[in-house]
Design a protein around this motif. Structure first.
Motif: not given
Lengths: 474, 403
Positions: B14-20, B35, B55-57, B60-61, B80-81
């Motif tokens: 789910i992660c978009i690698r936005c660095n936030t 990766r 931004p993606t959730g 949160d794991n 990959d998951e």
């Protein structure tokens, strides 16, 4: 660091202590609301949307979720916390204290930078205003509206800077930002890409994945600025921008997922068959990608630019992640590779790095887009489908810079006008492609239901279930 | 370092690698390669500062793992998951402090063990702080809720976390560790207190919570005894520091979905979670989300009833309040079960409403009388409580917490 919500304009910049500025912004506020009601999302004034609102700019407080009617959304002015002792980190002023006021000699340049950035924000809201009517799900509708209210807030952020630091000129620019209209023949938005239509959800997802990513890189470069209020404003905007990129990336990923599921189920890759089953075939998705990628690439400007050089030297606009780069941050002698066309060959030449800063930022963006494409490609890979998405060559379908006058194939081969005319329909969406995508756009607005052409998301917003009522209609 | 029992992981699917998250993490526990973004288990202190800005959730794991065997960042880089939860030894899932586990199981014994949270409940954060690393709160207020002549000294104590992330939901508990040692020189046992304020605190935007604490002066057999923790809390002054652990509890939570109703039954300090839930709903009145609130509240007399004044001010159309007073001179003794029987029409309707969730909280033993009352109401309407109750529990619609 808390945001003062007791004021007409929520803010964390102690607006109440500057009565003149407060009055000017409170005067602009009704004009903004008129603009929102006229040009914001269509027919949505009474819908309650599960929105994220910042209640403070620290990590804990800036993602507060609740139902809000969009016209009642509390747009405000939020700057990231001030960094004590921050200096100008690049260019000829490197090492001097960062400016809290606009240096006189850079006044008009900074104003232009801020107005250009500010103009894109309401433009995208205007481009997307009809999409609510054809949403593929409540989840997607909510994401669209979240993006819209945040673009609105980004306009506020830029108008605050104009009002606070540019006097009468700034106030006039603030008014003009509400007067221009995306796609208007007489008074268009400043940048071409923001006058294109966003007619359907595929375009919207591509736009947020690709064009909002240009926003990310422009904001990141401005977040390095020696003009501290601009840097702090952009830093906070970046946090919101990340969500827009997510909406685009996951949106397309879900479309690919759905198409691949149907392909696997029916053991076919025939676009006509797939279209008849109501999903968007992968080659059409590739065409949309080619289109949005090339149009957005133009937003970075020409590869060689003296403007970009002076923005940098003057400390106004840095490079992406400037302070993480390990060089002298002046670039007096550094070089950077750019492409050049010699006859029908494309070669790389080294030019002074200062003049190639647009290209450098474009390259950073390309790398970031490619990361997203690689993640999309895991979807067909997982379902055993041999198709892979690729980015076209940087020179494909460009209007600006060294490739502006040429025609290139997606593979990067320089081709003749005749060949382009003959072949471009295989590379870019045709009228028929657009009409087909348009034909799929019907409104799905029941919790947990999704249009046939898109898969549900892997998880909901803020830990809510996917079938949560993200928008409530009254 | 506290022992890792739940590992913080980022979902690479789910992660978009936005660095936030990497940007936000105050302890630099997050890093990335070309990766994936990954979390260093040995550095992450579960402060969750990274969660809201993601931004993606994907951030949160929290995966239960065998103690001492976290996934390394090298392993995480190859994913990959997320690994299938089945690959995780769930038996070692949550290491609550022993005291807390014991107290929790005692509190839910009245209903035969814990019942899952409602489907629409907010996902709770639990076990962020334990006795090895408590969070320090500052007392922001300590007010007596009961009248001057009342037999019980019940107090409303507001604790401020000073901007440190300590997420709480209505119905959750926090643990208080009284300072000092017992007669044998051992540290005092932790005590659990139900949070009396809604998830956004006593005042939205302020990072605090309230407790409803009764000064314990006698034990269950009415023998005089001085409750260590309750007396410590009741004597606190504004500005005092308190060691807090938790949050605890992931079952006794309120539904979030529009149209959901609450039936709340409580006595004494059992009103704490009910106040939290009521206040949560009161702050959302303008949203017109529907659903009803029904409250059965028992005490000796009005001036012995915590929050009596504020309750009287709530609009009738917002909440249907039924007080039961057992010691009002010249009046027959009334208990909550009597009021439940009196209101049998509405109680029966609510029992049969899939959107109504029932909560009991108070002194141990109260659930028996309430159970009998429900049985009578059902009988009166041709229903069978003993057949209904397992269904209610199955649907997470019946929650008991007694102490």
């Amino acid at each position: 660091m808390s945001i003062d919500y007791s004021q007409k304009i929520p803010n964390n910049v102690d607006l109440a202590s500057n009565k003149t500025l407060q009055r000017a912004l409170e005067h602009w506020q009704p004009a903004y609301l008129d603009w929102w009601n006229e040009m914001g999302p269509d027919k949505t004034t009474t819908a309650e949307v599960y929105l994220r609102t910042a209640i403070s700019v620290d990590p804990k407080g800036w993602a507060h979720f609740d139902y809000v009617k969009m016209p009642e959304y509390r747009w405000g002015i939020f700057l990231a916390p001030q960094e004590a002792g921050r200096t100008v980190n690049f260019g000829e002023h490197k090492g001097q204290p960062a400016w809290q006021e606009v240096p006189g000699e850079y006044r008009s340049t900074l104003r232009r930078i801020i107005v250009t950035q500010g103009d894109t924000e309401p433009a995208s809201v205007e481009q997307q205003r009809h999409l609510g009517m054809t949403c593929p799900s409540l989840y997607d509708m909510r994401n669209l509206f979240q993006v819209n209210v945040e673009e609105g807030r980004h306009l506020w952020a830029m108008v605050y800077l104009l009002h606070a630091h540019f006097g009468r000129d700034g106030r006039e620019e603030g008014e003009a930002l509400l007067e221009r209209r995306s796609g208007d023949a007489d008074n268009p938005r400043i940048l071409t890409a923001f006058n294109e239509k966003t007619p359907d959800w595929l375009s919207f997802f591509m736009f947020t994945f690709i064009t909002d990513r240009d926003g990310k890189f422009q904001l990141a470069a401005l977040a390095e600025s020696g003009f501290d209020p601009l840097a702090r404003t952009c830093k906070f905007m970046l946090t919101e921008e990340a969500h827009h990129l997510f909406v685009g990336e996951s949106g397309i990923s879900r479309i690919i997922q759905r198409t691949c599921e149907v392909m696997a189920q029916h053991k076919t890759d025939d676009p006509a068959k797939l279209r008849s089953m109501g999903v968007i075939d992968l080659p059409t998705l590739q065409k949309y990608l080619n289109f949005h990628y090339s149009v957005t690439s133009d937003l970075y400007g020409a590869e060689i630019s003296s403007n970009a050089a002076s923005f940098y030297t003057n400390g106004l606009k840095g490079r992406y992640e400037e302070t993480k780069l390990g060089d002298d941050h002046r670039l007096d002698t550094a070089e950077y590779p750019v492409m050049e066309v010699v006859g029908d060959r494309i070669v790389t030449k080294h030019v002074p790095a200062l003049t190639a800063l647009n290209e450098r930022l474009r390259d950073d963006w390309v790398k970031d887009v490619q990361g997203g494409i690689d993640r999309w490609n895991k979807v067909p890979e997982k379902l055993g489908i041999p198709f892979r998405f690729t980015l076209p060559h940087k020179g494909f379908h460009r209007k600006i810079g060294i490739f502006g006058e040429l025609h290139l194939s997606p593979e990067g081969k320089v081709i003749s006008e005749a060949e382009w005319t003959h072949k471009h329909r295989d590379w870019l969406p045709t009228e028929e492609d657009r009409a087909f995508v348009q034909s799929l756009m019907g409104r799905v607005a029941e919790p947990g239901k999704f249009a046939n052409w898109i898969a549900p998301p892997a998880r909901g917003i803020n830990n809510q279930p996917v079938d949560f009522e993200y928008v409530r209609f009254n | 370092m506290t022992e890792i029992v739940k590992q913080h992981l980022i979902d690479p699917g789910i992660c978009i690698r936005c660095n936030t998250c990497e940007e936000t993490c105050p302890v630099k526990a997050i890093t990335h390669d070309s990766r994936n973004y990954v979390v260093k288990a040995e550095v992450c202190n579960d402060c969750r500062a990274c969660v809201p800005p993601c931004p993606t959730g994907a951030i949160d794991n929290w995966f239960p793992i065998a103690p001492g065997k976290p996934w390394s960042i090298e392993e995480q880089f190859t994913w990959d998951e997320l690994p299938a939860p089945a690959a995780v030894p769930v038996a070692t899932a949550i290491a609550e402090p022993e005291d807390v586990a014991r107290l929790t199981s005692e509190a839910t014994a009245g209903q035969g063990g814990p019942v899952a949270a409602p489907w629409s409940a907010e996902k709770p954060a639990v076990n962020l702080y334990n006795e090895k690393g408590p969070i320090t709160a500052t007392v922001a207020g300590n007010f007596r809720l009961t009248g001057d002549k009342a037999s019980a000294d019940i107090r409303h104590i507001v604790l401020d976390f000073g901007g440190v992330h300590f997420p709480l939901l209505e119905g959750q508990n926090i643990g208080i560790v009284p300072p000092g040692t017992d007669a044998q020189g051992r540290p005092h046992h932790v005590r659990l207190y139900s949070v009396a304020s809604p998830r956004d605190g006593e005042r939205p935007g302020y990072h605090n919570c309230a407790l409803t604490v009764k000064r314990v002066t006698e034990d269950h057999e009415k023998k005089p005894v001085k409750g260590v923790c309750s007396n410590y809390l009741c004597d606190l002054k504004k500005g005092d520091k308190v060691q807090v652990i938790g949050p605890f509890g992931s079952n006794f939570l309120m539904p979030n979905h529009a149209g959901s109703s609450l039936m709340m039954i409580c006595t004494g300090t059992g009103s704490a979670p009910m106040r939290a839930m009521t206040e949560r709903r009161r702050r959302r009145i303008d949203l017109k989300e529907g659903g009803e609130l029904m409250l059965f509240f028992g005490a000796r007399a009005p001036d012995e009833l915590p929050y009596f004044g504020p309750l009287m001010k709530l609009p009738k159309e917002f909440i249907d309040i039924n007080f039961a007073f057992s010691r009002v001179p010249g009046q027959p003794k009334q208990y909550v079960q009597d009021r439940i029987r009196e209101r049998h029409e509405d109680v029966w309707r609510q029992i049969n409403d899939e959107n109504c969730y029932i909560y009991l909280c108070g002194l141990k033993g109260m659930e028996k009388g309430v159970d009998e009352a429900f049985r009578d109401v059902c009988r009166q309407h041709g229903g069978d409580w003993d057949a209904l109750l397992p269904q209610l529990r199955e649907k997470s619609r019946y929650h008991v917490e007694t102490y």
